[in-house]
Design a protein around this motif. Sequence first.
Motif, short mmCIF file in Angstrom:
data_model
loop_
_atom_site.label_atom_id
_atom_site.label_comp_id
_atom_site.label_asym_id
_atom_site.label_seq_id
_atom_site.Cartn_x
_atom_site.Cartn_y
_atom_site.Cartn_z
N ARG A 5 0.83 -1.22 0.00
CA ARG A 5 0.00 0.00 0.00
C ARG A 5 0.85 1.26 0.00
O ARG A 5 0.49 2.27 -0.59
CB ARG A 5 -0.92 0.00 1.21
N ASN A 6 1.99 1.19 0.68
CA ASN A 6 2.88 2.35 0.77
C ASN A 6 3.90 2.41 -0.36
O ASN A 6 4.83 3.23 -0.31
CB ASN A 6 3.61 2.35 2.11
N SER A 7 3.74 1.55 -1.34
CA SER A 7 4.69 1.47 -2.47
C SER A 7 6.12 1.25 -1.97
O SER A 7 7.08 1.79 -2.52
CB SER A 7 4.62 2.74 -3.33
N ALA A 8 6.24 0.44 -0.91
CA ALA A 8 7.54 0.29 -0.27
C ALA A 8 8.12 -1.11 -0.40
O ALA A 8 9.15 -1.41 0.21
CB ALA A 8 7.43 0.64 1.22
N PHE A 9 7.47 -1.97 -1.18
CA PHE A 9 7.99 -3.33 -1.31
C PHE A 9 8.87 -3.43 -2.55
O PHE A 9 8.50 -3.02 -3.64
CB PHE A 9 6.86 -4.35 -1.43
N LEU A 10 10.05 -4.01 -2.37
CA LEU A 10 10.97 -4.24 -3.49
C LEU A 10 11.64 -5.58 -3.27
O LEU A 10 12.10 -5.89 -2.16
CB LEU A 10 12.03 -3.14 -3.57
N GLY A 11 11.69 -6.38 -4.32
CA GLY A 11 12.34 -7.68 -4.20
C GLY A 11 12.56 -8.30 -5.56
O GLY A 11 12.48 -7.62 -6.59
N SER A 12 12.81 -9.60 -5.57
CA SER A 12 13.02 -10.31 -6.83
C SER A 12 12.50 -11.73 -6.68
O SER A 12 12.35 -12.26 -5.57
CB SER A 12 14.51 -10.34 -7.19
N VAL A 13 12.20 -12.35 -7.81
CA VAL A 13 11.68 -13.71 -7.81
C VAL A 13 12.78 -14.66 -7.37
O VAL A 13 13.86 -14.73 -7.96
CB VAL A 13 11.14 -14.11 -9.20
N HIS A 14 12.50 -15.40 -6.30
CA HIS A 14 13.45 -16.39 -5.79
C HIS A 14 13.27 -17.73 -6.49
O HIS A 14 14.23 -18.39 -6.87
CB HIS A 14 13.24 -16.55 -4.28
N SER A 15 12.01 -18.15 -6.66
CA SER A 15 11.70 -19.43 -7.29
C SER A 15 10.26 -19.41 -7.77
O SER A 15 9.44 -18.63 -7.28
CB SER A 15 11.92 -20.59 -6.30
N ARG A 16 9.95 -20.24 -8.74
CA ARG A 16 8.59 -20.26 -9.28
C ARG A 16 8.18 -21.69 -9.57
O ARG A 16 9.01 -22.52 -9.96
CB ARG A 16 8.50 -19.42 -10.55
N PHE A 17 6.89 -21.94 -9.36
CA PHE A 17 6.32 -23.27 -9.59
C PHE A 17 4.98 -23.09 -10.29
O PHE A 17 4.60 -21.97 -10.64
CB PHE A 17 6.17 -24.01 -8.26
N ASP A 18 4.26 -24.16 -10.49
CA ASP A 18 3.00 -24.09 -11.23
C ASP A 18 1.99 -23.19 -10.52
O ASP A 18 1.29 -22.41 -11.16
CB ASP A 18 2.42 -25.49 -11.39
N ARG A 19 1.94 -23.28 -9.18
CA ARG A 19 0.90 -22.56 -8.44
C ARG A 19 1.45 -21.51 -7.48
O ARG A 19 0.65 -20.85 -6.81
CB ARG A 19 0.02 -23.55 -7.67
N THR A 20 2.73 -21.34 -7.43
CA THR A 20 3.31 -20.35 -6.52
C THR A 20 4.52 -19.66 -7.15
O THR A 20 5.25 -20.25 -7.96
CB THR A 20 3.77 -20.98 -5.19
#
Length: 282
Positions: A5-20
């Motif tokens: 909500r505060n536009s304060a989240f920053l990160g990167s994709v660690h891992s990806r799967f079919d549903r997550t």
Amino acid sequence: MQRIRNSAFLGSVHSRFDRTVNVQCTENGELYTIAACTIDNGPNTIVIRAGRLSGLGIATGDRVYADRAMLYVERKLAVSIADAAAWKSALPNYPLDDRRLRRNLIAAKAFVELEGKNGGMKRAAARDNLFDAEVSKRLEERSSSLLFALSKGDTAGARDHALTLIGLGPGLTPSGDDYLLGLFTIVNLPNSPLRRYRPLCADIANEAAGLTNPISHMGLIKAAAGQVRESVVELLRSLTDGDPEQAIRCLKAVLNIGSSSGTDIAMGLIHGLELIAQHRWR
């Protein structure tokens, strides 16, 4: 949610799967999960309406950022939290009169014996796969030693035995880790006689950082603080307040977690509850 909500989240994709899709936050290093609607609520998880997340072209390392109540994964996924409802893990109390729990526990244990997945905490038959059978044997021996140490109040011994379980067994989240996740949950139940071991659980979870993968480690960190998936919370509610039919219905949802993860978690829950019931520490 507040960071988004505060536009304060920053990160990167660690891992990806079919549903997550797991995202690592730049600020605190924690893992957060964007989950399809077929996944239940959980710590650090936002459940979206999509049925699956594969096919979006999301890749490890993709930039994830927030802007005005929206979470973006590059230009591949945009998630609005404008209408999102907050969920928190609220564990039920260990009951003052645990006769109902004991009856439900008998039914749950029998169901796991019949329907649980073999090869992790539930021992595989030696004739099926020698390697799986040996891993299961070691998991059983080490978990039994851990429970014995806890029953004797041997904190140092419990710590040592717990650490031998971390990273042991099959699955993205190894069976030993999932078992500890279930056991940590019982330690955190309000009114649980095992609550004195909460600092021990936190210490074990912290030490797990170099012994297992980051996804499993984050699960242990959260469980050590009493934060687990909604299906696990509902199972505990049905065991403490429901009847055997309700308990089995909720147990089925837990057993469906992952490949053997649900069975391993369920056995950690059951063994923790049995430890309390058998020793009458109150």
